[in-house]
Structures are given as C-alpha cells and as structure tokens.
Write an enzyme that holds these catalytic residues in place. Structure first.
Site, short mmCIF file in Angstrom:
data_model
loop_
_atom_site.label_atom_id
_atom_site.label_comp_id
_atom_site.label_asym_id
_atom_site.label_seq_id
_atom_site.Cartn_x
_atom_site.Cartn_y
_atom_site.Cartn_z
N LYS A 203 -7.89 3.89 2.69
CA LYS A 203 -7.13 5.12 2.50
C LYS A 203 -7.23 5.71 1.09
CE LYS A 203 -3.96 2.99 4.91
NZ LYS A 203 -4.94 2.15 5.63
N SER B 142 0.83 -1.21 0.00
CA SER B 142 0.00 0.00 0.00
C SER B 142 0.86 1.25 0.00
CB SER B 142 -0.91 -0.01 1.23
OG SER B 142 -0.14 -0.12 2.41
N TYR C 39 -9.36 -6.28 12.99
CA TYR C 39 -8.72 -5.82 11.77
C TYR C 39 -8.72 -6.92 10.71
CZ TYR C 39 -5.22 -4.11 8.50
OH TYR C 39 -4.58 -3.69 7.36
N SER D 74 -13.80 25.33 -27.30
CA SER D 74 -13.98 24.10 -28.05
C SER D 74 -12.91 24.04 -29.12
CB SER D 74 -15.37 24.08 -28.69
OG SER D 74 -15.36 23.24 -29.83
N THR E 36 -40.08 26.01 -10.11
CA THR E 36 -40.38 24.68 -9.59
C THR E 36 -40.57 23.84 -10.84
OG1 THR E 36 -42.77 25.04 -9.55
CG2 THR E 36 -41.58 25.59 -7.53
N HIS E 37 -40.15 22.61 -10.80
CA HIS E 37 -40.19 21.74 -12.00
C HIS E 37 -39.40 22.36 -13.17
CE1 HIS E 37 -43.67 19.77 -9.96
NE2 HIS E 37 -43.98 21.03 -9.64
N ASN F 135 -17.14 26.83 -22.72
CA ASN F 135 -17.68 25.69 -21.99
C ASN F 135 -17.41 25.80 -20.49
OD1 ASN F 135 -18.64 24.49 -24.34
ND2 ASN F 135 -16.70 23.43 -24.71
N GLU G 189 -19.01 21.28 -14.82
CA GLU G 189 -19.38 19.91 -15.20
C GLU G 189 -18.58 18.88 -14.41
OE1 GLU G 189 -19.87 19.81 -19.75
OE2 GLU G 189 -18.92 21.72 -19.32
N LYS H 162 -17.61 28.78 -28.74
CA LYS H 162 -17.99 28.13 -27.49
C LYS H 162 -17.24 28.65 -26.27
CE LYS H 162 -20.23 24.75 -26.92
NZ LYS H 162 -20.01 23.38 -27.40
N GLN I 22 -7.23 -1.87 4.62
CA GLN I 22 -6.14 -1.10 4.01
C GLN I 22 -6.66 -0.24 2.86
OE1 GLN I 22 -1.95 -2.50 3.48
NE2 GLN I 22 -2.67 -2.99 1.42
N1 ARG Z 1 -0.95 -1.18 5.63
C1 ARG Z 1 -1.84 -1.69 6.60
C2 ARG Z 1 -3.18 -0.94 6.48
O1 ARG Z 1 -3.19 0.08 5.95
C3 ARG Z 1 -1.29 -1.52 7.96
C4 ARG Z 1 -1.85 -2.48 8.96
C5 ARG Z 1 -1.35 -3.83 8.69
N2 ARG Z 1 -1.79 -4.74 9.68
C6 ARG Z 1 -1.72 -6.05 9.52
N3 ARG Z 1 -2.20 -6.78 10.47
N4 ARG Z 1 -1.25 -6.62 8.44
O2 ARG Z 1 -4.19 -1.39 6.91
#
Ligand code: ARG
Length: 472
Positions: A336, A34, A328, A288, A166-167, A296, A301, A294, A333
């Site tokens: 994030k 990660s 856990y 454009s 409205t509408h 835009n 958007e 144009k 993971q």
């Molecule tokens: N990179 C892991 C996460 O973001 C850290 C925690 C890892 N824990 C484990 N028991 N392997 O969740």
C-alpha cells in the site's frame, strides 16, 4: 549500534540489555502496524463492511437489527474519521481492526458479529482493489486533461518551425505542433494502458475469507455488485494472495511517468538560455537564492525525479510478491505505501506538467533560427537533384555536400539564400526554384506523408485528436 565497541563495555551492555528487554514489543508493534499508511483505505473499508453486513443479513446469518446497528455504527465512524475525531490506535495495527474495534465500542455485540465469514485477508484485498480502481480512474482523468492542454498548444503551433533532432543534433526542421503531438500519442497510449488494467482490478475478493472460502452461505455476487465490481473473483487463494492488479497499475503509471519525464527534460532544455526556445511562466519558475537572474524549471526537474520513484515503486512491489508462496503473507502489507506514494507522485507530476504546458511561452523566432542552423534542409536539395535531374542519390549526396561547403565558405547560413550562380558553379542544372525550396518552411511543408510534419498534416492530426478526446 556502537554499544559493543564502546570503551565502557559494561555500560554499553547494560544500555543494550535494558533496551532489549524493554523494546521488542514496541519494535514488533512498529514493524507490524500499518495504520499510518492504510488509514487512507477507511472509506473502502467502511463500504466493504457495509456490503458484507447487508449480505449476511440477506442470507440470514445476521438479524435485521444487527445489520441496521452495524450500518448506523459504520456511518457514525465515517463521520468521526471525516471530522478528525476518530481515535486511531497503533495498538490496533491497521484500519480494519481500528474500525471493527470502534464499531464494537459503539454498538456492542453486533459489532463483534460483523467479521463472520470474512477475514482481514479478503477484506484488505477488497479495500485495496476498490482504492486502486478509483485511483486508476483519477489518474486517467488527469492524463486526459494534460492531453487537452497539449492539443491547445499544438493547435496554436501547427506551423511553428523548430529543429527536429536525432542524437540531439539538428536533423530536419519540424513544427512545434508536431513535436507536441508526439507526446499526445504517447499519453493516449498511456491512457489506454490505464483503462485496460481496470478490467483486471474489477473483480471482488470479498468472501474468499482467509484463503479457502467459508462455510457460511455468503452471496459473493451480491457483495461484488454492491461494491461496484464486475464479478466476484473465482479462486479464493488467488483472491487473497495476488497483487498483480496493483503491479499492473503501477507499471502503467511508470510508463506514463517516463513519458512525462522526457517531456520535462525537453522543457528544461528549451527554457535554458542556450536553447531559448521557451520561457517558463512565473507560476512555474523558481528563483535562485544567490543568482538573481535565474529562472529555474524546478517542477520539470522534479517530474524527472518522480518518474524514478514511480518506476522504483512498481519494481519494489513486484519484488515483494516474487517469492511469496501462496497465499497471503504479511509482506503484502507493504504494497500500500508503495502504491499510494506512486499515485501521489504521479498525480502531482501530471498536474504540474499540465500547468507548465498551459502557461509556457514559446519563442517561434528563436526556434526558427535554430532550425536553420547546420544546413538542416540539405536533404531536400539532394532529393531535388534525384527527382528533377534523375541523379543517383549517392551522387546527389556528394553534390549537395559541395553546395553546403560553398555556402559555409561564403558565410551564407541557409541554403535557400545561396546566390544561384554559386550553386550553378557546382551543378549548372540547379534552378532558382530548387534553391527556394530549401527554406525551412518549404522543407516542412513538403513532408506531407501521413503522420509527417507538414502543417496541414499536423492540423489534421490535432483535429482528429480533439474529436477522439471529446467522444471518450
Ligand atoms: N494490514 C494487513 C495488510 O495490509 C491486513 C491483512 C492482515 N492479515 C493477516 N493475516 N495478518 O495486509
């Protein structure tokens, strides 16, 4: 993928087999690592480790020399990351192991002692809470600045007439200031939702260790205070297994993003030649590649599109957690990437919206013209008939319908311009004053109920909102 189906099955098998033997480790590493995402937590990780080390020193688990070595080592690592010279490694999986390994490289055995009484499970939960807490604060600041920009524009246009819909059908005249203030209300509630969720983020999981707590005499209150948390979390299993603090933050972002998207949609409509209510500034328009005329509204958007992604990420995060047994699991993971992406998209959206609001040019004449279309003040005539003549509303509605029809036949666009004799031919008691009150200005000015669109009301709401903003 087509190996098994290829004409040359043997060759395919061989390719597949070769690939299989050579790659599981690499794919395992790829799905497991990660670091490309969570390297963004490096500041929080360094801070968490320093607090943990200082606490271990204070309770006598680490020597003072070890604590000093760890702190100096972590500072040096922070400088390396800052300078872009830190040797990030995918083999080391995540930010926690990358930093810990580097620390040991730099300071030796003291680095290996840092993880006493700690697990990556409480470590990541701590880092992530620190990050989300700061991010929520930043998002709130961004929305605050957007509100300030809206208040400036609303203040300029407390009496600028536009059609209220409205509408998406012309309903009654309103003022542009009133319309913009509707968003100020939405964004103000969004801020309050963001601030509310900080209370749930603001507890420190550090010291929960893997899931059960630790036999080491850790001082969890000390680390909580050192890291700026209100208190330590109260249950070690909850500490490492829960992510509702992030779900809540993303859902708060998603609601605000939906509001941004509605406003963006209105800017798109208003700046189309068919509406012609507004002209996006050059800084916030794109051309454009084929049609030279144009302008835009791409940013507006994309704000609509970002809202979809932010809401999607909030949903994805909830689905990641929904069937996880305590505590856990590695599924967590992936929280994030979803969270970082949502905040990035959100901050970009708010900043772009603010820029557009600050610079968009409104066309009050075009808005006023549109507000007069479709006999938008007919309700005001019906109200007058009821009030002045004590006519039952249903009958007033009918009489007004006849007046509108007559105006249409005569090609008179606004009821206030209808010759008095024409109106009196339908209802002799209609007066010149009654007709005069059918201008869009009079219609708007009459709506003095609290929270209504009368310019005085709007001006009062703008003034109050400015005071609220200044006092926060
Ligand atoms: N990179 C892991 C996460 O973001 C850290 C925690 C890892 N824990 C484990 N028991 N392997 O969740």
């Amino acid at each position: 993928m087509d190996d098994g189906h290829s004409k040359d099955n043997q060759r395919g098998q061989k390719m597949w087999g070769g690939r299989f033997a050579a790659t599981p480790d690499q794919i395992m590493q790829q799905i497991n690592a990660s670091i490309d995402v969570d390297r963004r937590l490096w500041r929080e990780d360094v801070a968490g480790s320093k607090a943990h080390a200082a606490m271990l020193g204070a309770v006598g688990v680490l020597s003072a020399q070890d604590v000093t070595a760890i702190h100096d080592g972590l500072d040096a690592i922070a400088a390396e990351i800052e300078a872009g010279t830190f040797p990030f490694s995918v083999e080391l999986e995540d930010i926690h192991l990358n930093i810990e390994a580097r620390l040991t490289e730099r300071i030796g055995d003291a680095g290996k002692r840092l993880h006493t009484g700690r697990s990556r499970n409480d470590q990541v939960a701590t880092d992530f809470r620190l990050w989300v807490k700061a991010a929520v604060d930043g998002a709130d600041d961004a929305v605050e600045a957007l509100i300030a920009a809206l208040l400036v524009r609303a203040g300029e246009h407390v009496a600028t007439i536009m059609p209220g819909f409205t509408h998406l059908q012309t309903a009654q005249p309103v003022t542009l200031g009133h319309h913009l203030m509707a968003y100020v209300e939405m964004f103000t509630r969004d801020r309050s939702r963001l601030i509310d969720c900080i209370a749930h983020i603001d507890e420190c999981p550090l010291g929960a260790a893997a899931l059960a707590g630790t036999p080491w005499s850790v001082d969890r209150h000390m680390t909580a205070v050192a890291l700026g948390f209100r208190a330590p979390t109260r249950n070690s299993m909850d500490s490492v297994g829960s992510r509702d603090f992030a779900m809540e933050a993303l859902n708060a972002l998603a609601i605000c993003a939906v509001h941004l998207s509605r406003l963006a949609e209105e800017l798109v409509l208003w700046s189309s030649p068919q509406f012609g209510f507004a002209r996006m500034s050059d800084q916030w328009s794109t051309g454009s590649s084929i049609m030279p005329q144009k302008r835009n509204p791409d940013a507006a958007e994309l704000i609509r599109a970002k809202a979809a992604r932010i809401a999607g990420n909030a949903q994805s995060l909830m689905m990641i957690v929904k069937a996880l047994p305590l505590t856990y699991a590695k599924d967590l993971q992936d929280d994030k990437a979803l969270t970082f992406e949502a905040f990035d998209a959100f901050n970009l959206s708010v900043a772009a919206m603010r820029g557009m609001i600050e610079t968009i040019g409104f066309d009050p004449a075009a808005m006023r013209r549109a507000a007069t279309l479709g006999y938008s003040t007919a309700t005001d005539l019906a109200d007058w008939l009821v009030r002045a003549l004590n006519m039952p509303f249903r009958e007033a509605h009918h009489v007004t319908g006849a007046v509108v029809k007559r105006a249409e036949v005569l090609g008179v666009a606004e009821l206030c311009d209808l010759p008095l004799a024409e109106a009196q031919a339908i209802e002799p008691r209609i007066t010149a004053d009654a007709l005069a009150a059918l201008s869009v200005e009079a219609s708007v000015a009459a709506r003095t109920s609290y929270g209504g669109t009368a310019p005085d009301q709007v001006a009062a709401r703008v003034a109050e909102a400015k005071v609220r903003l200044a006092n926060r």
